[in-house]
Design a protein around this motif. Structure first.
Motif, short mmCIF file in Angstrom:
data_model
loop_
_atom_site.label_atom_id
_atom_site.label_comp_id
_atom_site.label_asym_id
_atom_site.label_seq_id
_atom_site.Cartn_x
_atom_site.Cartn_y
_atom_site.Cartn_z
N GLY A 29 4.64 35.62 27.28
CA GLY A 29 4.52 35.36 28.71
C GLY A 29 5.11 36.48 29.54
N ALA A 30 4.67 36.59 30.78
CA ALA A 30 5.17 37.61 31.70
C ALA A 30 5.86 36.93 32.87
CB ALA A 30 4.02 38.48 32.20
N ALA A 31 6.94 37.52 33.34
CA ALA A 31 7.67 37.00 34.50
C ALA A 31 7.43 37.95 35.67
CB ALA A 31 9.16 36.91 34.17
N ALA A 32 8.21 37.79 36.72
CA ALA A 32 8.09 38.65 37.90
C ALA A 32 8.22 40.13 37.51
CB ALA A 32 9.17 38.28 38.90
N MET A 33 7.52 40.97 38.18
CA MET A 33 7.55 42.43 38.00
C MET A 33 7.15 42.84 36.58
SD MET A 33 10.84 43.51 40.32
CE MET A 33 12.02 42.71 39.28
N GLN A 38 10.63 36.39 26.08
CA GLN A 38 10.33 35.77 24.79
C GLN A 38 9.96 34.31 25.01
OE1 GLN A 38 13.78 36.59 22.44
NE2 GLN A 38 13.04 38.59 21.87
N ILE A 39 8.82 34.13 25.68
CA ILE A 39 8.29 32.79 25.93
C ILE A 39 6.79 32.82 25.69
CG2 ILE A 39 10.07 32.13 27.59
CD1 ILE A 39 8.14 32.84 29.83
N ALA A 40 6.22 31.67 25.49
CA ALA A 40 4.78 31.58 25.27
C ALA A 40 4.03 31.68 26.59
CB ALA A 40 4.45 30.26 24.59
N ALA A 41 2.94 32.41 26.60
CA ALA A 41 2.08 32.51 27.77
C ALA A 41 1.12 31.32 27.73
CB ALA A 41 1.31 33.82 27.75
N MET A 42 1.27 30.41 28.67
CA MET A 42 0.43 29.20 28.69
C MET A 42 -0.82 29.43 29.50
SD MET A 42 1.94 27.08 26.74
CE MET A 42 1.39 25.42 27.07
N ALA A 101 11.70 19.65 17.55
CA ALA A 101 12.41 20.90 17.79
C ALA A 101 11.41 22.04 17.60
CB ALA A 101 13.59 21.05 16.83
N PRO A 102 10.62 22.38 18.63
CA PRO A 102 9.59 23.40 18.48
C PRO A 102 10.14 24.71 17.93
CG PRO A 102 9.47 22.39 20.65
CD PRO A 102 10.73 21.90 20.00
N GLU A 103 9.36 25.33 17.07
CA GLU A 103 9.74 26.59 16.43
C GLU A 103 8.56 27.54 16.53
OE1 GLU A 103 12.10 29.15 15.04
OE2 GLU A 103 12.89 27.17 14.56
N TYR A 104 8.84 28.83 16.72
CA TYR A 104 7.81 29.87 16.80
C TYR A 104 7.84 30.72 15.55
CZ TYR A 104 7.22 28.72 21.73
OH TYR A 104 6.95 28.07 22.89
N PHE A 105 6.65 31.11 15.07
CA PHE A 105 6.54 31.97 13.90
C PHE A 105 5.51 33.05 14.17
CE2 PHE A 105 7.72 27.79 12.23
CZ PHE A 105 8.82 28.12 11.44
N GLY A 106 5.81 34.28 13.76
CA GLY A 106 4.83 35.36 13.80
C GLY A 106 3.84 35.18 12.66
N VAL A 107 2.56 35.32 12.95
CA VAL A 107 1.52 35.09 11.93
C VAL A 107 0.43 36.15 12.07
CG1 VAL A 107 1.92 32.61 11.83
CG2 VAL A 107 0.21 33.52 13.42
#
Length: 119
Positions: A29-33, A38-42, A101-107
């Motif tokens: 995901g992208a924030a301001a500027m 390190q968040i998911a882009a929804m 407890a959501p978990e993220y994995f690189g795939v």
């Protein structure tokens, strides 16, 4: 209430359906500027159907081209394994996950996730 009391007295556990939500993402995901966080882009690129692993080990569909990470959220304790389809059967010795407890994995595209209950 009587069922719960009988279950406690008999030392058993009530039946439950073990399901996992799998969402595929192609970028963070992208924030301001335009700062990367390190968040998911929804919304996710793909929302896979629920995986029911209450009857034993179960597998996801193969991850799509462009997918670089996934979010996994299970409703009960489980273990997961990620790798090529056909050679990735999760066992209780694999990576454990707690309930809700959501978990993220690189795939990589084409890989799958295998899930098994791990009480």
């Amino acid at each position: 209430m009587a069922l719960i009391a009988a279950t406690v007295l008999l030392g058993g556990s009530p039946a439950f359906a073990a399901k996992a939500h799998i969402a595929e993402f192609t970028e963070a995901g992208a924030a301001a500027m335009n700062v990367r966080l390190q968040i998911a882009a929804m919304p996710p690129a793909v929302e896979q159907p629920l995986i029911d692993f209450s009857g034993g080990h179960a597998e996801s569909a193969a991850f799509s081209v462009g997918t670089t990470y996934i979010r996994v959220n299970c409703d009960t304790r489980c273990a997961v394994s990620i790798g090529p389809a056909g050679s990735t059967a999760a066992t209780t010795a694999n990576t454990p996950l707690g309930p809700d407890a959501p978990e993220y994995f690189g795939v990589k595209a084409g890989q799958i996730i295998s899930i098994v209950a791990n009480p």
